[in-house]
Design an enzyme around this catalytic site. Structure first.
Site, PDB file in Angstrom:
ATOM      1  CG  ASP A  11      36.779  39.142  37.938  1.00  0.00           C
ATOM      2  OD1 ASP A  11      36.413  39.677  36.879  1.00  0.00           O
ATOM      3  OD2 ASP A  11      37.953  39.158  38.329  1.00  0.00           O
ATOM      4  CG  ASP A  16      43.115  36.706  30.963  1.00  0.00           C
ATOM      5  OD1 ASP A  16      42.634  37.710  31.500  1.00  0.00           O
ATOM      6  OD2 ASP A  16      42.416  35.800  30.471  1.00  0.00           O
TER       7      ASP A  16
HETATM    8  O1  1PR Z   1      38.899  32.033  28.833  1.00  0.00           O
HETATM    9  O2  1PR Z   1      36.983  32.738  27.458  1.00  0.00           O
HETATM   10  O3  1PR Z   1      36.619  31.343  29.481  1.00  0.00           O
HETATM   11  O4  1PR Z   1      37.279  33.717  29.651  1.00  0.00           O
HETATM   12  C1  1PR Z   1      37.601  33.756  31.004  1.00  0.00           C
HETATM   13  C2  1PR Z   1      37.528  35.188  31.436  1.00  0.00           C
HETATM   14  O5  1PR Z   1      37.636  35.200  32.846  1.00  0.00           O
HETATM   15  C3  1PR Z   1      38.652  36.028  30.884  1.00  0.00           C
HETATM   16  O6  1PR Z   1      38.143  37.271  30.502  1.00  0.00           O
HETATM   17  C4  1PR Z   1      39.610  36.184  32.058  1.00  0.00           C
HETATM   18  O7  1PR Z   1      40.178  37.469  32.061  1.00  0.00           O
HETATM   19  C5  1PR Z   1      38.688  36.039  33.246  1.00  0.00           C
HETATM   20  N1  1PR Z   1      39.336  35.389  34.399  1.00  0.00           N
HETATM   21  C6  1PR Z   1      39.669  34.104  34.488  1.00  0.00           C
HETATM   22  N2  1PR Z   1      40.198  33.848  35.702  1.00  0.00           N
HETATM   23  C7  1PR Z   1      40.196  35.000  36.374  1.00  0.00           C
HETATM   24  C8  1PR Z   1      40.674  35.197  37.749  1.00  0.00           C
HETATM   25  O8  1PR Z   1      40.710  36.318  38.244  1.00  0.00           O
HETATM   26  N3  1PR Z   1      41.069  34.117  38.413  1.00  0.00           N
HETATM   27  N4  1PR Z   1      39.500  37.249  35.900  1.00  0.00           N
HETATM   28  C9  1PR Z   1      39.654  35.985  35.560  1.00  0.00           C
HETATM   29  C10 1PR Z   1      39.964  38.223  35.229  1.00  0.00           C
HETATM   30  C11 1PR Z   1      40.684  40.291  35.531  1.00  0.00           C
HETATM   31  C12 1PR Z   1      39.838  41.460  35.384  1.00  0.00           C
HETATM   32  C13 1PR Z   1      39.818  42.204  36.679  1.00  0.00           C
HETATM   33  C14 1PR Z   1      40.797  43.310  36.417  1.00  0.00           C
HETATM   34  C15 1PR Z   1      40.640  44.488  37.306  1.00  0.00           C
HETATM   35  N5  1PR Z   1      39.934  39.235  36.083  1.00  0.00           N
HETATM   36  O9  1PR Z   1      38.583  41.172  34.965  1.00  0.00           O
HETATM   37  O10 1PR Z   1      38.528  42.549  36.906  1.00  0.00           O
HETATM   38  O11 1PR Z   1      42.103  42.785  36.539  1.00  0.00           O
HETATM   39  O12 1PR Z   1      40.905  44.172  38.603  1.00  0.00           O
HETATM   40  P1  1PR Z   1      41.397  45.286  39.619  1.00  0.00           P
HETATM   41  O13 1PR Z   1      40.768  46.561  39.204  1.00  0.00           O
HETATM   42  O14 1PR Z   1      40.849  44.831  40.935  1.00  0.00           O
HETATM   43  O15 1PR Z   1      42.875  45.293  39.552  1.00  0.00           O
HETATM   44  P2  1PR Z   1      37.484  32.396  28.825  1.00  0.00           P
END
Ligand code: 1PR
Length: 538
Positions: A232, A390
């Site tokens: 991320d 999500d």
């Molecule tokens: O809406 O097209 O601009 O895409 C935004 C992207 O960013 C989406 O794929 C969304 O999942 C991601 N995203 C947005 N905000 C966050 C955040 O964390 N605040 N991250 C985010 C998503 C989730 C996973 C993470 C897993 C594994 N993060 O990518 O890596 O949950 O984590 P873990 O193994 O530590 O539990 P758009």
């Protein structure tokens, strides 16, 4: 033309061949690009990485007079390596939007995989090769896994059996590679197959005389489960692009300064995880929903640098949507995606914009063809488009209380609720939408998604395991591959999700950042090169 260290590349401009270029350079060779048919005829070694759709590629080859030059070159047994579509084009014809006539050098018709027997199409991932005959550049590779991504394939027959050097099993036994003398073509992507892939390319580039094929020691196995390292990425408060990681999507430290958690530099970490054996690497630009990614040039730079040294598939997500900048210049989501592909991404991942597209599709029942998802998959193929979901878990007492698909939960909710549905969100989990993960998954499959990245906000960063209820629900509902995500905290969680659900891959972040990477990644496919391969089968 050129010396021994020069390889000629036929890039007809239909897509991204950056990774092939990077791999060739990484192996110490220079590239000469084909500009005209004579460059083909004068080549010492020719690599033809086919990209895009069959018909479009044939059109360009015919228009530029290159189809004839290619046939002459190949028929005179000059060193040739076709990759993916570069293999398929050698056959008589393809059913892709066709029939469409090919170069006709190898007998046979390229057809679509049959998804009716439970195999997910596209065929994406690491699958084992079965060597069928003296394969030259594939000597010793029998039983090894290499990376495939395609929906069409050529089948062995009596007419083409002399050409076949290896096959692979995915529902059908299809042709994984062909060879005759110095002419080779492979259906898989050596430039994305890690150490094994690079060794295949190296052998071709070094143009050795190949000895007699050794016996196949390892038995060919099935499509392997993938382990994906996710980074991320966002700018911290000082404006530097950093790898961050949240707890249930909250990426700020709980300190007075409330700063963005900083876990390291994106290019460095991606390189490290590749070396450790990750099957794929994903970057999510998590503030892409508010910061326009093409204004965020560091992200493109991150992709460029990463793809120079990381030879497994790269996915990038965040901010893929139409956008008008401060100067009134309009960018389409296709332009944004194209920029990502040009910079080295193999797949893009769409979050928020796919939710809006699915909502509209379910409301109207009409595929407009205009959503980012539809446009990008039409141009780059659905294997290049991931939809990132999500969802947040919402407990309910009665199934009648909601209009969305719910599951009976293993552990009841805070008020004894026995059911839950999974509400989709947009803008990084900040806004809940009136659509469930189940409904969304089915809709985006119809709209052209090639894969689903299934997160779960409740489990994210908790290290307590994947949400098996959710992953089972979605992976049983669609026939495209589902990547389980969120909550991995131990090696056993990977085995559990592969055992209990039909997920094709598992993605994790925190566990890698906490340096527990080696043990986990070595359960994946690339990792099996160095050791055990505990998690497998499909
Ligand atoms: O809406 O097209 O601009 O895409 C935004 C992207 O960013 C989406 O794929 C969304 O999942 C991601 N995203 C947005 N905000 C966050 C955040 O964390 N605040 N991250 C985010 C998503 C989730 C996973 C993470 C897993 C594994 N993060 O990518 O890596 O949950 O984590 P873990 O193994 O530590 O539990 P758009």
């Amino acid at each position: 033309s050129g010396g021994d260290s020069v390889v000629t590349l036929l890039d007809y401009g239909a897509g991204n061949v950056r990774s092939v270029r990077n791999a060739i350079r990484y192996l110490g060779f220079d590239i000469k690009d084909v500009q005209c048919p004579e460059d083909i005829l004068n080549a010492n070694r020719l690599i033809f990485p086919g990209v895009g759709a069959f018909a479009a590629a044939m059109n360009v080859l015919n228009q530029k007079g290159m189809a004839e030059a290619l046939c002459t070159y190949i028929q005179s047994d000059r060193p040739f390596l076709g990759i993916c579509l570069g293999l398929q084009l050698l056959f008589e014809s393809s059913e892709e939007n066709g029939p469409v006539k090919g170069l006709g050098l190898v007998p046979g018709v390229v057809g679509r995989f049959d998804s009716s027997n439970g195999f997910r199409v596209p065929h994406i991932g690491w699958n084992a090769l079965k060597i069928e005959s003296n394969s030259g550049i594939l000597d010793d590779i029998g039983g090894r896994h290499v990376y495939f991504v395609h929906s069409y394939r050529a089948m062995p027959s009596n007419d083409n059996k002399d050409w076949i050097s290896s096959t692979c099993n995915y529902g059908d036994n299809f042709i994984a590679s062909i060879r005759r003398g110095n002419v080779h073509a492979v259906q898989f992507h050596p430039e994305k197959s890690g150490v094994v892939g690079l060794s295949i390319l190296r052998r071709f580039l070094q143009a050795k005389h190949y000895g007699v094929q050794r016996p196949i020691e390892r038995e060919a196995s099935k499509l392997a489960k993938r382990v994906i390292a996710c980074l991320d990425v966002r700018a911290n408060d000082r404006g530097d692009l950093v790898v961050t990681k949240g707890d249930q999507y909250d990426v700020r430290e709980h300190t007075k300064q409330n700063e963005v958690r900083n876990l390291g530099k994106p290019v460095e970490l991606a390189g490290q995880y590749y070396k450790d054996g990750a099957d794929e690497v994903s970057f999510l630009n998590i503030t892409g929903f508010r910061d326009f990614p093409l204004g965020d040039l560091p992200m493109l730079q991150v992709l460029r640098y990463t793809s120079e040294n990381v030879f497994v598939p790269l996915t990038v997500g965040g901010g893929i949507r139409d956008f008008t900048d401060g100067n009134g210049r309009h960018y389409t989501s296709l332009e944004v995606a194209s920029e990502y592909f040009r910079s080295g991404a193999d797949k893009v991942s769409i979050g928020s914009d796919a939710v809006y597209a699915a909502e509209e599709y379910l409301r109207t029942g009409v595929k407009t063809g205009k959503s980012s998802l539809e446009q990008i998959s039409r141009v780059y193929g659905n294997q290049a488009v991931v939809v990132s979901i999500d969802p947040r878990k919402v407990y309910v007492k009665n199934l009648d209380d909601i209009e969305f698909k719910a599951v009976r939960v293993k552990v009841p909710g805070p008020n004894g609720e026995e059911y839950a549905w999974y509400q989709c969100t947009v803008n990084g989990g900040r806004e809940g939408r009136p659509i469930g993960a189940y409904e969304l998954a089915k809709a985006v499959e119809e709209l052209g998604a090639g894969e689903i990245l299934l997160n779960c906000i409740d489990c994210d960063g908790q290290g307590k395991g994947f949400d098996i209820d959710l992953i089972k629900l979605i992976s049983d509902a669609v026939s495209i591959p589902v990547i389980a995500s969120s909550g991995a905290g131990a090696v056993e969680h990977f085995s559990e999700v592969f055992r209990e659900t039909n997920a094709s891959a598992a993605l994790a972040a925190g566990i890698f950042h906490r340096k527990e990477v080696r043990r986990v990644i070595s359960t994946g496919t690339q990792g099996s090169i160095n050791g055990s391969h505990e998690v497998q089968g499909c």
